[in-house]
Every structure is written in C-alpha cells, then in structure tokens.
Write a protein that holds these residues in place. Structure first.
Motif, PDB file in Angstrom:
ATOM      1  N   SER A  54      -0.536  -8.390  12.617  1.00  0.00           N
ATOM      2  CA  SER A  54      -0.634  -9.411  13.662  1.00  0.00           C
ATOM      3  C   SER A  54       0.692  -9.596  14.404  1.00  0.00           C
ATOM      4  O   SER A  54       0.702 -10.117  15.505  1.00  0.00           O
ATOM      5  N   SER A  55       1.791  -9.138  13.806  1.00  0.00           N
ATOM      6  CA  SER A  55       3.071  -9.234  14.495  1.00  0.00           C
ATOM      7  C   SER A  55       3.265  -8.105  15.502  1.00  0.00           C
ATOM      8  O   SER A  55       4.238  -8.100  16.231  1.00  0.00           O
ATOM      9  N   GLY A  56       2.313  -7.143  15.546  1.00  0.00           N
ATOM     10  CA  GLY A  56       2.383  -6.109  16.566  1.00  0.00           C
ATOM     11  C   GLY A  56       2.474  -4.697  16.035  1.00  0.00           C
ATOM     12  O   GLY A  56       2.300  -3.748  16.785  1.00  0.00           O
ATOM     13  N   TYR A  57       2.742  -4.513  14.751  1.00  0.00           N
ATOM     14  CA  TYR A  57       2.838  -3.175  14.186  1.00  0.00           C
ATOM     15  C   TYR A  57       1.446  -2.597  14.023  1.00  0.00           C
ATOM     16  O   TYR A  57       0.582  -3.189  13.400  1.00  0.00           O
ATOM     17  N   LYS A  58       1.227  -1.425  14.614  1.00  0.00           N
ATOM     18  CA  LYS A  58      -0.107  -0.817  14.623  1.00  0.00           C
ATOM     19  C   LYS A  58      -0.299   0.199  13.498  1.00  0.00           C
ATOM     20  O   LYS A  58      -1.411   0.547  13.162  1.00  0.00           O
ATOM     21  N   ARG A  59       0.779   0.701  12.934  1.00  0.00           N
ATOM     22  CA  ARG A  59       0.691   1.779  11.942  1.00  0.00           C
ATOM     23  C   ARG A  59       1.063   1.240  10.564  1.00  0.00           C
ATOM     24  O   ARG A  59       2.175   1.399  10.106  1.00  0.00           O
ATOM     25  N   VAL A  60       0.089   0.614   9.916  1.00  0.00           N
ATOM     26  CA  VAL A  60       0.294   0.043   8.592  1.00  0.00           C
ATOM     27  C   VAL A  60      -0.480   0.908   7.604  1.00  0.00           C
ATOM     28  O   VAL A  60      -1.666   1.183   7.799  1.00  0.00           O
ATOM     29  N   ALA A  61       0.189   1.362   6.533  1.00  0.00           N
ATOM     30  CA  ALA A  61      -0.445   2.258   5.576  1.00  0.00           C
ATOM     31  C   ALA A  61      -0.261   1.736   4.162  1.00  0.00           C
ATOM     32  O   ALA A  61       0.752   1.122   3.839  1.00  0.00           O
ATOM     33  N   LEU A  62      -1.255   1.983   3.327  1.00  0.00           N
ATOM     34  CA  LEU A  62      -1.169   1.668   1.905  1.00  0.00           C
ATOM     35  C   LEU A  62      -0.676   2.898   1.161  1.00  0.00           C
ATOM     36  O   LEU A  62      -1.125   4.013   1.424  1.00  0.00           O
ATOM     37  N   VAL A  63       0.213   2.694   0.204  1.00  0.00           N
ATOM     38  CA  VAL A  63       0.740   3.793  -0.594  1.00  0.00           C
ATOM     39  C   VAL A  63       0.067   3.756  -1.956  1.00  0.00           C
ATOM     40  O   VAL A  63      -0.006   2.708  -2.597  1.00  0.00           O
ATOM     41  N   THR A  64      -0.453   4.895  -2.381  1.00  0.00           N
ATOM     42  CA  THR A  64      -1.065   5.014  -3.693  1.00  0.00           C
ATOM     43  C   THR A  64      -0.506   6.243  -4.397  1.00  0.00           C
ATOM     44  O   THR A  64       0.113   7.110  -3.778  1.00  0.00           O
ATOM     45  N   GLU A  65      -0.743   6.307  -5.682  1.00  0.00           N
ATOM     46  CA  GLU A  65      -0.359   7.491  -6.432  1.00  0.00           C
ATOM     47  C   GLU A  65      -1.539   8.446  -6.526  1.00  0.00           C
ATOM     48  O   GLU A  65      -2.688   7.989  -6.561  1.00  0.00           O
ATOM     49  N   PRO A  66      -1.275   9.742  -6.561  1.00  0.00           N
ATOM     50  CA  PRO A  66      -2.389  10.666  -6.716  1.00  0.00           C
ATOM     51  C   PRO A  66      -3.031  10.502  -8.091  1.00  0.00           C
ATOM     52  O   PRO A  66      -2.368  10.122  -9.064  1.00  0.00           O
ATOM     53  N   GLU A  67      -4.304  10.804  -8.159  1.00  0.00           N
ATOM     54  CA  GLU A  67      -5.049  10.646  -9.405  1.00  0.00           C
ATOM     55  C   GLU A  67      -4.588  11.691 -10.411  1.00  0.00           C
ATOM     56  O   GLU A  67      -4.443  12.873 -10.080  1.00  0.00           O
ATOM     57  N   LYS A  68      -4.330  11.264 -11.644  1.00  0.00           N
ATOM     58  CA  LYS A  68      -3.903  12.197 -12.700  1.00  0.00           C
ATOM     59  C   LYS A  68      -5.134  12.730 -13.414  1.00  0.00           C
ATOM     60  O   LYS A  68      -6.035  11.991 -13.740  1.00  0.00           O
ATOM     61  N   ARG A  69      -5.125  14.023 -13.650  1.00  0.00           N
ATOM     62  CA  ARG A  69      -6.298  14.647 -14.293  1.00  0.00           C
ATOM     63  C   ARG A  69      -6.066  14.900 -15.739  1.00  0.00           C
ATOM     64  O   ARG A  69      -5.111  15.022 -16.292  1.00  0.00           O
TER      65      ARG A  69
END
Length: 147
Positions: free
Chosen positions: A132-147
C-alpha cells in the motif's frame, strides 16, 4: 407468335427480385464472432480482476538471487516482530525505512521472510503495509522442499 417468342428463350422466366422487402433470414455468423471474441476477452481478464496483495509466488526451480545487488529483506519472527536486515522495526516505521534503503524507488523488489509459526494474518499485514506504500514487487521467501 408471341408464344413462340417466349418459348424461344428456353421457357425460362426471370423472377423479379423484390427490393426493400422484409428479410426472413438472419445471418448469425457476425453475432457468433462477436460473442466468441467477448468470451475470450473475459476469460483472459477474469484472473486479473482478483483482489488481494500482489505476490511474486516462488517457482519450483528458482533462479539464484542477483549477487551484485543486496536485496531488501523484511523478516518476521515467530513472535510477530518485524526486522529490516537485523534492525527491529515498528509497523509505522516500515514504510519510512524501506524508502531510505531502496535504491530503485518503488520498483525495488522487497523480500518478506516469515517464520513458519507466524500467523497468516500478521504476514498479510506486513505485506499490505509494503504494497500500500507503493511497492509493486513484493515476494515471499521460502526454502526448497527437502526430500
């Protein structure tokens, strides 16, 4: 003799075409073409009209982060405290600190890292403050799934 002249043409008589009369057939082809175009437009536009926080969802095979520039990273600990790098922030100070740190202005990509135990609502609140402050590129960081 008049009869013979008429039969000399092969017995065919020309039908007189009536102009300006009522047409009893409707050409459906243009109507169907318009409907198909509208259907395609709505099928393409419908997913774009969803409401919510715009996200860059993680891919299964994500590319490595750009090493040249250090990304802007917001972290949310299990207790709900927000950090910019290692500095704790209050919710009111998030937008101001992001403006100081971002080099590209509102085109800067903001990464949000959240602990697994954090409530979904808290992560949504932080992301909505950023977007809402104007930033359009917001991403969530996750870890890859461990097998």
């Amino acid at each position: 003799m008049a009869m013979a002249a008429g039969s000399a043409q092969g017995g065919r008589r020309r039908r007189r075409v009536r102009r300006g009369g009522a047409m009893n057939e409707i050409n459906m082809t243009p109507f169907i073409d318009v409907m198909l175009v509208l259907l395609i437009i709505f099928m393409v536009a419908a997913p774009l009209m969803t409401t919510g926080v715009p996200l860059d969802l993680p891919q299964t095979k994500a590319a490595q982060l750009n090493v040249d520039s250090k990304p802007v990273m917001l972290s949310v600990k299990a207790n709900g405290q927000v950090y910019l790098a290692e500095d704790p922030l209050a919710d009111e100070a998030i937008v101001g600190k992001l403006a100081e740190v971002s080099k590209n202005g509102f085109d800067e990509r903001i990464f949000v890292r959240a602990d697994k135990a954090v409530e979904y609502g808290r992560v949504a609140t932080v992301m909505s403050l950023v977007s809402s402050s104007g930033y359009k590129r917001v991403a969530l960081v996750t870890e890859p799934e461990k097998r």
